[in-house]
Motif scaffolding. Structure first.
Motif, PDB file in Angstrom:
ATOM      1  N   ASP A 160       1.064  -1.435   0.494  1.00  9.85           N
ATOM      2  CA  ASP A 160       0.649   0.253  -0.194  1.00  9.85           C
ATOM      3  C   ASP A 160       0.668   1.419  -0.182  1.00  9.85           C
ATOM      4  OD1 ASP A 160       1.664  -0.816   2.740  1.00  9.85           O
ATOM      5  OD2 ASP A 160      -0.670  -0.082   3.660  1.00  9.85           O
ATOM      6  N   ASN A 161       1.593   1.358   0.362  1.00  8.33           N
ATOM      7  CA  ASN A 161       3.159   2.061   0.528  1.00  8.33           C
ATOM      8  C   ASN A 161       4.758   1.992   0.109  1.00  8.33           C
ATOM      9  OD1 ASN A 161       4.466   1.936   3.044  1.00  8.33           O
ATOM     10  ND2 ASN A 161       2.129   2.608   4.282  1.00  8.33           N
ATOM     11  N   ARG A 162       5.479   2.875   0.242  1.00  8.59           N
ATOM     12  CA  ARG A 162       6.597   2.346  -0.257  1.00  8.59           C
ATOM     13  C   ARG A 162       7.363   2.004   0.603  1.00  8.59           C
ATOM     14  NH1 ARG A 162       9.174   6.091  -3.865  1.00  8.59           N
ATOM     15  NH2 ARG A 162       8.449   8.145  -2.633  1.00  8.59           N
ATOM     16  N   PRO A 163       7.621   2.608   2.401  1.00  9.16           N
ATOM     17  CA  PRO A 163       7.548   1.713   3.140  1.00  9.16           C
ATOM     18  C   PRO A 163       7.324   0.501   3.585  1.00  9.16           C
ATOM     19  CG  PRO A 163       7.458   4.308   3.814  1.00  9.16           C
ATOM     20  CD  PRO A 163       6.376   3.588   2.743  1.00  9.16           C
ATOM     21  N   ASN A 164       6.526  -0.422   3.201  1.00  7.13           N
ATOM     22  CA  ASN A 164       5.772  -1.297   3.335  1.00  7.13           C
ATOM     23  C   ASN A 164       6.438  -2.034   2.591  1.00  7.13           C
ATOM     24  OD1 ASN A 164       4.515  -1.225   5.675  1.00  7.13           O
ATOM     25  ND2 ASN A 164       2.509  -0.653   5.179  1.00  7.13           N
TER      26      ASN A 164
END
Length: 701
Positions: free
Chosen positions: A339-343
């Motif tokens: 769902d997002n870049r860090p994940n």
């Protein structure tokens, strides 16, 4: 490039605001820092000089620098021919951060409705231009934002009310907020009791008034003002905030770019030119869907439409490492599905997936842009248009990275089994296995294939031995000078005689074509330089942690990382193969070259590095070190010596023994082996030279 106005923040100020910039046109660096360029500008010729330099050096903007750091040669922004003002690469410009700012901080600096004129930019317009301002005196926010207040003015009563408010709240102007943000308690203007005159400081305001102002200046929000993207998504901005000056810069961008929030982007995607949100003249009208009643100017609408069309390539999941994850793993990818870049960087696509509709949209984009993967880029870089991947018309699949011969019953044709045959011949414990399981476990001696099967394999190996990883690596590192891959037969390769016993040119060309398609494969991170990076830097290494070979070679693992599961797999392999580092090899090679005959084998075993236990298993005191039996030449007493590897001194235990001279003298490795003083001369030439110079023998321990 040492002038202060060439620093990144001033370059960005020029490109974001042009003539309206508060920093880059400052007369001195202090004027630039404090945002005081409007009151203390540089001369006309100086300003023109700076503008010309900025236009020639547009690629030094932070967004292009960041793109180069993240993606190297694969970056699509910094490689452009011209500046791309519509590209917003900064992480805090993503939708979730815009929404977080809107919920937490917006009401401070961007009041909606009839109080729109209280925003900092209108306060600044009033105090800078007075009655001639074209923003603060507009009849509504749309005309204020467009700077057409002179043509569409407010009523005299409204103007008077605004002037009174501006007179009491002058300290909300951006330059005073910057004075607080950069200098804090040492600031000169923000804590003044009354509006200070240019170049002068008046008496300070009371403590309660200063506290009120500081409370207004102080940014709030748990995401948008974080010091980094991962901390922002983790909602840890309170513990890890960006600088106050940076927060003010972001706040200003959010206020001016409200139409880039997800709500308005979605309206443009669904309704195009008929959208009643994105085309509005101000945010309040946009949220109400009143673009038909209060529209932006045609020029402004065109600018937004252009941005919407180009902003599609700004999404994080379109960066090279995520394209590569899709190409390698398809729907099972743990990065591109997040769902997002860090994940995504943690390989958390399964635990934190994006919505199904979003996933389908990404998948469709990847199918049209599969050629943007690092693998295809590497192929193009090495081979140009003739590259096997550049000519493909369809997306890559996993099978494109495998030799078709190795699939199914041809498992024994994989490079690792060719290597086993090349190095060990009939004694190999892998290639001789009856099935893939026993072969992988090295149980070929316990569960061997039939003799006819082994004969068939050997015959194939004798024609394809050059596909072994050691040969492929020799080609990758040394090219035409490699002495393994270009040899005429397996024996010449084993002896590294490719220079004196070369294969024919057509044969070499055939091998090189195969190497370009298959060599290294997905195991590029097993090369010695990447093992060395893991050993030296651990989890902080910037090479072995990379998501693709290009990023690995450039040391961009922190910007283009592999997934969490992939890193774990590599770490497990490194823990078993740590001794393959160039450092350990040099340690063994050095001692190997110093000694000959019987002592060579003994000395090799005493290497300081390569004989150590694996890093994960090392302790200060080894639990059960190996032992050596030896017999004293002089006394005949047998003793047991404990080997403390890694350069530690040995301990010994005997029933009755007297140390002989060889054991009393010399360094630990010679004491361990029981070498005589003369035997150690090769290992310690400096000691030999001292004896020759003084004419004495060393007898001390």
């Amino acid at each position: 490039d040492e002038e202060w106005w060439k620093q990144p923040q001033y370059i960005e100020d020029y490109f974001q605001k042009g003539d309206e910039g508060r920093h880059w046109p400052g007369k001195t660096e202090n004027d630039g820092k404090s945002g005081n360029a409007h009151q203390s500008p540089c001369s006309g010729p100086e300003k023109k000089k700076r503008e010309e330099w900025y236009k020639d050096n547009w690629w030094k903007q932070p967004k292009y620098t960041d793109d180069w750091h993240k993606n190297g040669a694969l970056g699509d922004a910094w490689c452009g021919k011209n500046d791309a003002p519509k590209v917003d690469k900064e992480w805090w410009k993503q939708g979730p951060f815009i929404e977080n700012w809107s919920k937490t901080h917006k009401q401070k600096t961007s009041p909606e409705g009839s109080d729109w004129w209280k925003q900092p930019q209108y306060v600044e317009d009033f105090h800078r231009f007075g009655p001639k301002g074209k923003k603060w005196n507009a009849k509504d926010e749309t005309h204020g934002a467009e700077g057409t207040g002179d043509k569409n003015p407010a009523t005299p009563d409204d103007k008077k009310a605004r002037e009174h408010w501006y007179g009491n709240n002058w300290w909300t102007a951006p330059k005073h907020a910057l004075d607080w943000a950069t200098l804090g308690p040492r600031g000169q203007t923000w804590k003044s009791a009354d509006l200070p005159e240019a170049g002068k400081t008046g008496p300070e305001a009371p403590e309660d008034v200063k506290a009120q102002r500081e409370n207004w200046y102080r940014p709030i929000g748990d995401m948008w003002r974080a010091s980094g993207e991962e901390l922002g998504f983790a909602k840890k901005a309170a513990e890890n905030p960006c600088t106050p000056a940076e927060a003010i810069r972001r706040d200003e961008w959010y206020r001016q770019n409200w139409w880039k929030a997800p709500e308005f982007v979605d309206d443009w995607k669904k309704n195009g030119a008929n959208g009643k949100k994105w085309a509005a003249g101000n945010e309040d009208a946009g949220k109400k869907g009143e673009a038909d009643k209060d529209p932006a100017s045609p020029e402004e609408q065109q600018l937004r439409d252009d941005w919407y069309r180009n902003a599609g390539d700004n999404e994080w999941w379109k960066e090279p490492q995520y394209c590569e994850d899709w190409a390698h793993n398809g729907p099972e990818g743990a990065m591109w599905t997040a769902d997002n870049r860090p994940n995504a960087n943690r390989g958390g696509g399964k635990e934190h997936p994006c919505p199904n509709q979003e996933k389908e949209e990404r998948d469709a984009w990847y199918k049209d842009n599969w050629w943007k993967t690092p693998t295809c880029h590497d192929d193009w870089k090495k081979n140009g248009k003739a590259g096997p991947l550049c000519g493909k018309k369809k997306p890559l699949t996993t099978l494109d990275r495998q030799d078709p011969e190795t699939i199914g019953d041809g498992w024994w044709k994989k490079p690792e089994y060719i290597e086993d045959w090349l190095k060990n011949g009939d004694g190999g414990k892998h290639w001789t296995g009856d099935d893939p399981v026993s072969a992988a476990a090295g149980l070929g001696h316990k569960k061997p294939a039939s003799d006819p099967e082994k004969e068939k394999r050997e015959k194939w190996y004798k024609d394809n031995w050059w596909k072994a990883p050691s040969c492929a690596d020799d080609w990758a590192k040394k090219g035409a000078n490699g002495k393994k891959w270009g040899a005429v037969d397996p024996d010449a390769t084993r002896g590294e005689n490719g220079d004196t016993k070369p294969a024919t040119d057509p044969e070499k060309e055939k091998r090189e074509d195969w190497y370009r398609k298959h060599a290294d494969g997905d195991d590029w991170w097993k090369r010695p330089e990447f093992i060395d990076d893991y050993q030296n830097a651990g989890p902080s290494g910037k090479k072995w942690t990379a998501g693709n070979p290009t990023a690995g070679a450039l040391g961009l693992g922190h910007e283009c990382p592999a997934s969490g599961p992939e890193k774990k797999k590599r770490e497990d392999w490194y823990k078993d193969n740590w001794w393959k580092t160039p450092t350990c090899h040099d340690d063994w090679k050095h001692l190997h070259a110093l000694t000959t005959g019987r002592r060579r084998a003994q000395t090799e075993r005493s290497g300081v590095l390569w004989t150590r236990t694996p890093p994960a298993e090392r302790t200060e005191t080894p639990s059960l070190p190996p032992t050596l039996k030896r017999k004293s030449v002089r006394t005949g007493t047998e003793s047991t010596l404990t080997v403390m590897t890694g350069g530690s001194a040995p301990s010994s235990s005997t029933t009755t023994r007297t140390p002989d001279r060889a054991e009393r003298s010399g360094p630990p490795e010679t004491r361990l082996l029981g070498l005589s003083d003369s035997d150690t001369s090769a290992l310690h030439p400096d000691r030999r030279r001292r004896r020759e110079r003084t004419g004495t023998k060393t007898t001390g321990g």
